[in-house]
Design a protein around this motif. Structure first.
Motif, mmCIF file in Angstrom:
data_model
loop_
_atom_site.group_PDB
_atom_site.id
_atom_site.type_symbol
_atom_site.label_atom_id
_atom_site.label_comp_id
_atom_site.label_asym_id
_atom_site.label_seq_id
_atom_site.Cartn_x
_atom_site.Cartn_y
_atom_site.Cartn_z
ATOM 1 N N ALA A 26 0.852 -1.190 0.000
ATOM 2 C CA ALA A 26 0.000 0.000 0.000
ATOM 3 C C ALA A 26 0.887 1.238 0.000
ATOM 4 C CB ALA A 26 -0.898 -0.013 1.227
ATOM 5 N N PHE A 27 0.592 2.149 -0.905
ATOM 6 C CA PHE A 27 1.241 3.467 -0.878
ATOM 7 C C PHE A 27 0.157 4.429 -0.412
ATOM 8 C CE2 PHE A 27 3.727 1.442 -4.393
ATOM 9 C CZ PHE A 27 4.963 1.442 -3.757
ATOM 10 N N GLY A 28 0.139 4.757 0.859
ATOM 11 C CA GLY A 28 -0.975 5.535 1.399
ATOM 12 C C GLY A 28 -2.259 4.755 1.155
ATOM 13 N N GLY A 29 -3.213 5.376 0.499
ATOM 14 C CA GLY A 29 -4.486 4.709 0.218
ATOM 15 C C GLY A 29 -4.461 3.829 -1.024
ATOM 16 N N LEU A 30 -3.373 3.898 -1.782
ATOM 17 C CA LEU A 30 -3.313 3.147 -3.041
ATOM 18 C C LEU A 30 -2.753 1.744 -2.833
ATOM 19 C CD1 LEU A 30 -3.302 3.608 -6.370
ATOM 20 C CD2 LEU A 30 -0.852 3.395 -5.909
ATOM 21 N N LEU A 31 -3.525 0.746 -3.235
ATOM 22 C CA LEU A 31 -3.035 -0.636 -3.140
ATOM 23 C C LEU A 31 -2.343 -0.997 -4.456
ATOM 24 C CD1 LEU A 31 -5.643 -2.940 -1.358
ATOM 25 C CD2 LEU A 31 -3.250 -2.513 -0.740
ATOM 26 N N ALA A 32 -1.020 -0.944 -4.445
ATOM 27 C CA ALA A 32 -0.265 -1.249 -5.668
ATOM 28 C C ALA A 32 -0.207 -2.745 -5.909
ATOM 29 C CB ALA A 32 1.145 -0.665 -5.565
ATOM 30 N N LEU A 33 -0.160 -3.551 -4.842
ATOM 31 C CA LEU A 33 -0.220 -5.014 -4.968
ATOM 32 C C LEU A 33 -1.291 -5.506 -4.002
ATOM 33 C CD1 LEU A 33 3.582 -6.018 -5.150
ATOM 34 C CD2 LEU A 33 1.991 -5.700 -7.049
ATOM 35 N N PRO A 51 -0.391 -3.710 -18.076
ATOM 36 C CA PRO A 51 -0.424 -2.289 -18.415
ATOM 37 C C PRO A 51 0.318 -1.440 -17.392
ATOM 38 C CG PRO A 51 -2.613 -3.080 -17.786
ATOM 39 C CD PRO A 51 -1.712 -4.271 -17.812
ATOM 40 N N ASN A 52 0.568 -0.244 -17.788
ATOM 41 C CA ASN A 52 1.212 0.737 -16.935
ATOM 42 C C ASN A 52 0.460 0.860 -15.612
ATOM 43 O OD1 ASN A 52 3.152 2.567 -16.497
ATOM 44 N ND2 ASN A 52 2.464 4.057 -18.019
ATOM 45 N N GLY A 53 1.192 0.818 -14.509
ATOM 46 C CA GLY A 53 0.540 0.969 -13.200
ATOM 47 C C GLY A 53 0.015 -0.342 -12.630
ATOM 48 N N ALA A 54 0.265 -1.454 -13.319
ATOM 49 C CA ALA A 54 -0.249 -2.756 -12.872
ATOM 50 C C ALA A 54 0.396 -3.214 -11.568
ATOM 51 C CB ALA A 54 -0.011 -3.805 -13.959
ATOM 52 N N GLY A 55 1.599 -2.718 -11.289
ATOM 53 C CA GLY A 55 2.303 -3.127 -10.072
ATOM 54 C C GLY A 55 3.542 -3.978 -10.362
ATOM 55 N N LYS A 56 3.930 -4.061 -11.611
ATOM 56 C CA LYS A 56 5.065 -4.914 -12.008
ATOM 57 C C LYS A 56 6.370 -4.484 -11.332
ATOM 58 C CE LYS A 56 4.588 -3.848 -16.358
ATOM 59 N NZ LYS A 56 3.531 -2.817 -16.275
ATOM 60 N N THR A 57 6.678 -3.198 -11.428
ATOM 61 C CA THR A 57 7.928 -2.710 -10.828
ATOM 62 C C THR A 57 7.872 -2.821 -9.305
ATOM 63 O OG1 THR A 57 8.400 -1.235 -12.686
ATOM 64 C CG2 THR A 57 9.450 -0.689 -10.589
ATOM 65 N N THR A 58 6.708 -2.577 -8.737
ATOM 66 C CA THR A 58 6.553 -2.712 -7.284
ATOM 67 C C THR A 58 6.844 -4.154 -6.854
ATOM 68 O OG1 THR A 58 4.926 -0.924 -7.262
ATOM 69 C CG2 THR A 58 4.953 -2.382 -5.346
ATOM 70 N N LEU A 59 6.360 -5.114 -7.631
ATOM 71 C CA LEU A 59 6.633 -6.521 -7.318
ATOM 72 C C LEU A 59 8.142 -6.791 -7.389
ATOM 73 C CD1 LEU A 59 5.664 -9.388 -6.704
ATOM 74 C CD2 LEU A 59 5.340 -9.731 -9.174
HETATM 75 N N1 LIG Z 1 6.939 4.849 -4.378
HETATM 76 C C1 LIG Z 1 5.647 4.964 -4.712
HETATM 77 N N2 LIG Z 1 4.845 5.813 -4.049
HETATM 78 C C2 LIG Z 1 3.535 5.940 -4.362
HETATM 79 N N3 LIG Z 1 2.929 5.259 -5.342
HETATM 80 C C3 LIG Z 1 3.695 4.402 -6.057
HETATM 81 C C4 LIG Z 1 5.083 4.208 -5.792
HETATM 82 N N4 LIG Z 1 5.582 3.291 -6.649
HETATM 83 C C5 LIG Z 1 4.548 2.933 -7.434
HETATM 84 N N5 LIG Z 1 3.414 3.592 -7.087
HETATM 85 C C6 LIG Z 1 2.089 3.406 -7.679
HETATM 86 O O1 LIG Z 1 1.790 2.023 -7.605
HETATM 87 C C7 LIG Z 1 1.135 1.595 -8.790
HETATM 88 C C8 LIG Z 1 1.964 0.498 -9.451
HETATM 89 O O2 LIG Z 1 3.161 1.072 -9.963
HETATM 90 P P1 LIG Z 1 4.292 0.234 -10.658
HETATM 91 O O3 LIG Z 1 4.613 -0.933 -9.824
HETATM 92 O O4 LIG Z 1 5.393 1.162 -11.001
HETATM 93 O O5 LIG Z 1 3.546 -0.272 -11.989
HETATM 94 P P2 LIG Z 1 4.145 -0.852 -13.350
HETATM 95 O O6 LIG Z 1 5.603 -1.119 -13.168
HETATM 96 O O7 LIG Z 1 3.337 -2.067 -13.622
HETATM 97 O O8 LIG Z 1 3.890 0.208 -14.381
HETATM 98 C C9 LIG Z 1 0.964 2.823 -9.663
HETATM 99 O O9 LIG Z 1 -0.307 3.348 -9.446
HETATM 100 C C10 LIG Z 1 2.047 3.756 -9.145
HETATM 101 O O10 LIG Z 1 1.693 5.089 -9.360
#
Ligand SMILES: Nc1ncnc2c1ncn2[C@@H]1O[C@H](COP(=O)(O)OP(=O)(O)O)[C@@H](O)[C@H]1O
Ligand SMILES: [Mg+2]
Length: 262
Positions: A26-33, A51-59
């Motif tokens: 969770a990034f604040g209120g946003l559930l990235a995964l 797609p962009n924003g799916a959470g791939k980089t976060t994973l």
């Molecule tokens: N450090 C962060 N702080 C806040 N939000 C983030 C951060 N990193 C990623 N996000 C948000 O988390 C979601 C997933 O991002 P990301 O993993 O980069 O997606 P992808 O690599 O699939 O494009 C997006 O909505 C992005 O804006």
């Protein structure tokens, strides 16, 4: 021999090399995964699409230890690494590249690779001797050659073309002889010829090297990967062989039919 800087647990050779369980971020209120489960077998070539924003980089960040998950666990070779920072993971053989290159702009190609090598070796307590230094310089040049930067080994990283910069990043990751290589969109911005070269290079990696690849370029992803996982909105929506994923209607709807990711 145990080192002060490493985990006490012994790696388990039979366990999946990467094991992700119910990972939430969770990034604040946003559930990235939103609860990701993923097992990666040793030597597997896995592509992560979405797609962009799916959470791939976060994973990737969670697996590599660049961020700690809000919930769930990550194990590498059966060792729970959930709270282990990235600097303590290379001993477990994980190397990654970033979506935006992280090189030292003012240093040459060979020096950047040398530093990647040196950072890795220091953890292994190789004594700092000039013979070692010479060997590492020679090795850095070999790695530069292997990623086709032999002619540019003296060029400052900041002066490289985009595609060359990506090759340098790959070289810096390969220099540590990782068991798990994680590449975040390595083909982005590459020319057709450079993509071909990237595929050739990845195909030539030793079979034992596990490759996790985030890739927007389907052609590159499907050629490299034996298995594909598709993510959307923080969840896994499909997984299977490239053929299975290609034929999955949800994938068409959510990913292939959309404007696509990056
Ligand atoms: N450090 C962060 N702080 C806040 N939000 C983030 C951060 N990193 C990623 N996000 C948000 O988390 C979601 C997933 O991002 P990301 O993993 O980069 O997606 P992808 O690599 O699939 O494009 C997006 O909505 C992005 O804006
Ligand atoms: Mg990304």
């Amino acid at each position: 021999m145990a080192e002060a800087d490493t985990t006490d647990a012994e790696p388990d050779g039979a366990a999946p090399i990467v094991q992700v369980r119910s990972v939430r971020v969770a990034f604040g209120g946003l559930l990235a995964l939103r609860g990701i489960d993923l097992d990666v077998a040793r030597g597997e070539r896995l592509a992560i699409l979405g797609p962009n924003g799916a959470g791939k980089t976060t994973l990737f960040n969670v697996i590599a230890g660049d961020i700690a998950p809000t919930g769930g666990t990550v194990a590498i070779k059966g060792v729970d690494c959930t709270r282990l920072p990235s600097r303590r993971r290379p001993r477990l053989g994980v190397a990654r590249t970033y979506q935006k290159a992280r090189t030292f702009e003012g240093l040459s190609v060979a020096d950047n690779i040398y530093l990647a090598l040196a950072g890795h070796r220091r953890r292994h307590r190789v004594p700092w001797r000039s013979a070692v230094d010479r060997r590492m310089r020679a090795e850095a040049e070999r790695v530069a050659e292997s990623v086709r930067l032999g002619d540019h080994r003296g060029t400052a990283a900041g002066a490289l073309a985009h595609g060359q910069r990506r090759q340098l990043e790959l070289g810096m990751a390969l220099a540590t002889e990782p068991e798990v290589l994680m590449l975040d969109e390595p083909a982005s911005g590459l020319s057709r010829g450079e993509r071909e070269h990237l595929v050739t290079l990845l195909e030539a990696l030793p079979e034992a090297v596990t490759v996790l690849l985030i890739e927007h370029d389907m052609d590159v992803a499907f050629r490299i990967a034996g298995r594909v996982v598709v993510m959307a909105d923080g969840e896994t929506i499909a997984a299977g062989t490239p053929d299975q994923v290609r034929g999955d209607p949800r994938v068409h709807e959510i990913y292939l039919g959309s404007e696509g990711g990056t």
